[in-house]
Scaffold this active site. Structure first.
Site, short mmCIF file in Angstrom:
data_model
loop_
_atom_site.label_atom_id
_atom_site.label_comp_id
_atom_site.label_asym_id
_atom_site.label_seq_id
_atom_site.Cartn_x
_atom_site.Cartn_y
_atom_site.Cartn_z
N LYS A 46 -13.96 -4.65 -1.69
CA LYS A 46 -15.00 -3.68 -1.34
C LYS A 46 -14.49 -2.26 -1.47
O LYS A 46 -15.17 -1.39 -1.97
CB LYS A 46 -15.44 -3.88 0.12
CG LYS A 46 -16.36 -5.03 0.35
CD LYS A 46 -16.81 -5.01 1.81
CE LYS A 46 -16.10 -6.06 2.62
NZ LYS A 46 -14.95 -5.64 3.37
N LYS A 88 -7.26 -8.50 -7.07
CA LYS A 88 -8.44 -9.11 -6.48
C LYS A 88 -9.60 -8.12 -6.40
O LYS A 88 -9.39 -6.91 -6.30
CB LYS A 88 -8.12 -9.68 -5.10
CG LYS A 88 -8.13 -8.70 -3.95
CD LYS A 88 -8.12 -9.46 -2.63
CE LYS A 88 -8.56 -8.58 -1.46
NZ LYS A 88 -9.99 -8.29 -1.41
N LYS A 98 0.83 -1.21 0.00
CA LYS A 98 0.00 0.00 0.00
C LYS A 98 0.86 1.26 0.00
O LYS A 98 0.34 2.37 -0.13
CB LYS A 98 -0.96 0.01 1.20
CG LYS A 98 -2.05 -1.03 1.05
CD LYS A 98 -3.33 -0.69 1.81
CE LYS A 98 -4.37 -1.77 1.54
NZ LYS A 98 -5.61 -1.60 2.27
P1 ATP Z 1 -11.46 -4.24 1.78
O1 ATP Z 1 -11.23 -3.70 0.40
O2 ATP Z 1 -12.12 -3.28 2.70
O3 ATP Z 1 -10.25 -4.88 2.39
P2 ATP Z 1 -12.38 -6.87 1.04
O4 ATP Z 1 -13.36 -7.05 -0.05
O5 ATP Z 1 -10.94 -7.20 0.78
O6 ATP Z 1 -12.57 -5.39 1.57
P3 ATP Z 1 -12.30 -7.97 3.72
O7 ATP Z 1 -13.29 -7.45 4.70
O8 ATP Z 1 -10.90 -7.47 3.77
O9 ATP Z 1 -12.93 -7.74 2.27
O10 ATP Z 1 -12.24 -9.56 3.79
C1 ATP Z 1 -13.33 -10.36 4.19
C2 ATP Z 1 -13.10 -11.77 3.72
O11 ATP Z 1 -13.31 -11.87 2.31
C3 ATP Z 1 -11.68 -12.31 3.97
O12 ATP Z 1 -11.78 -13.67 4.40
C4 ATP Z 1 -11.03 -12.24 2.61
O13 ATP Z 1 -10.00 -13.23 2.45
C5 ATP Z 1 -12.21 -12.53 1.69
N1 ATP Z 1 -12.04 -11.91 0.36
C6 ATP Z 1 -11.95 -10.60 0.11
N2 ATP Z 1 -11.83 -10.37 -1.21
C7 ATP Z 1 -11.82 -11.59 -1.81
C8 ATP Z 1 -11.72 -12.03 -3.17
N3 ATP Z 1 -11.59 -11.16 -4.16
N4 ATP Z 1 -11.77 -13.37 -3.42
C9 ATP Z 1 -11.90 -14.26 -2.40
N5 ATP Z 1 -11.99 -13.91 -1.10
C10 ATP Z 1 -11.97 -12.60 -0.80
MG MG Z 2 -9.43 -6.81 2.40
#
Ligand code: ATP
Ligand code: MG
Length: 332
Positions: free
Chosen positions: A199, A196, A119
């Protein structure tokens, strides 16, 4: 006397309330597994609102997203009767244990966490978040955590900190492992399949669980695809590979089976089917979510019950931790 610990394996996992909806990857890589593991395990699922603060969210938004995230978990099959569902900030001990573990973490050790490096810097909160995450896990004496590849390094840190604490102060923490039953599918951004889906990134490459059918169809149909016309998985075809993974999850079919089924067909037909499958997958979730979110008092009750259960475990851990590190107990 502490309550007898269930013979079932204890599992802990969390999600950050960082978006107005979960995204497809959260479902595929995390929440669908949470729903599936509830029968056989003693599960703790939390909304990581303290971790969401690293994104500097607007305060009212964060509150709203935290409550809505509970509704989404329930709509996706997490059952608050069987699992403990709670907000991280409702158990103040997380921050306390995070501090204590921080005092056992080397600066160099924390600096090696690749996510912070990737980051390119940021706040001290972002720098130390793996330590808070270690506290989240160790607090509940979790046997295992369902993690993605991106979290492996953090789990190693958690285990190192648990071992260090146990060696210095006496056996206190369970060493957590990676939850074995979890498939490692990573869903990629539809507009940039080399990164990936997330959110906090959002945009047209992100399919939201709560998206309207039309929006899902539009995003899937405009997903970036690769050179060539063949529907097959491969390192040279990150876009099609991603869509194949999505279709495989939605239909329960294996990727090779799908490759065969689309032999000789073009990208257009294939994308249409992927869109339809995702729409079908999330339509009932959206409907259920609408019902749940209409009753915020009930969602707050779910969180209150969860916090009560979580606090009981946290207090047990922290009573031992405080005593062992030498904090004077307050007079009661
Ligand atoms: P942020 O961007 O806020 O980090 P995020 O979409 O990465 O949001 P997290 O809250 O960090 O979501 O992660 C929640 C769960 O979802 C974790 O177990 C993470 O490994 C899983 N996860 C997040 N993005 C993916 C993805 N693209 N594919 C598979 N698993 C995911
Ligand atoms: Mg995340």
């Amino acid at each position: 006397m502490s309550a007898p610990r269930s013979a079932r394996s204890r599992v802990l996992s969390g999600i950050r309330p960082t978006g107005d909806s979960f995204q497809l990857g959260n479902y595929v890589g995390a929440v669908r597994h949470w729903a599936a593991m509830q029968d056989e395990n003693d599960c703790y699922f939390f909304l990581a609102d303290l971790h969401a603060l690293t994104e500097a969210p607007e305060p009212d938004k964060l509150r709203e997203r935290t409550r809505n995230a509970v509704a989404q978990l329930l709509a996706l099959g997490v059952d608050p009767q069987r699992s403990t569902v709670f907000a991280q900030s409702h158990v103040a001990e997380h921050a306390e244990l995070g501090w204590i573990l921080g005092c056992l973490t080397g600066f160099g050790e924390a600096s090696r966490m690749t996510q912070f490096k990737e980051k390119g810097g940021g706040t001290v909160g972002l720098f130390t978040y793996p330590v808070l995450q270690a506290a989240d896990i160790l607090m509940y004496q979790a046997d295992s955590v369902p993690i993605g590849e991106d979290q492996r390094q953090h789990l190693e840190l958690t285990r190192d900190l648990a071992q260090r604490f146990n060696a210095r102060y006496g056996d206190t923490f369970t060493l957590p492992g990676a939850y074995a039953g979890r498939a490692g599918e990573r869903i990629k951004d539809l507009q940039d399949p080399t990164r990936k889906m997330s959110k906090s990134i959002g945009g047209n490459g992100t399919v939201w669980v709560l998206d309207e059918p039309k929006a899902i169809t539009k995003k899937v149909k405009s997903a970036v695809t690769d050179a060539g016309r063949e529907v097959r998985a491969g390192e040279d075809k990150p876009g099609i590979t991603n869509l194949l993974t999505i279709l495989a999850v939605c239909t329960g079919k294996a990727v090779p089976e799908l490759e065969e089924a689309y032999d000789g067909k073009g990208y257009g037909d294939f994308k249409g089917d992927v869109a339809e499958a995702v729409v079908e997958l999330f339509a009932p979730v959206r409907a259920r979510y609408a019902e749940l979110v209409a009753d915020p008092a009930e969602l707050d009750r779910v969180l209150a019950t969860g916090a009560e259960r979580a606090r009981a475990v946290a207090l047990e851990t922290m009573t031992a931790v405080r005593e062992r590190v030498g904090l004077l107990a307050p007079r009661s």
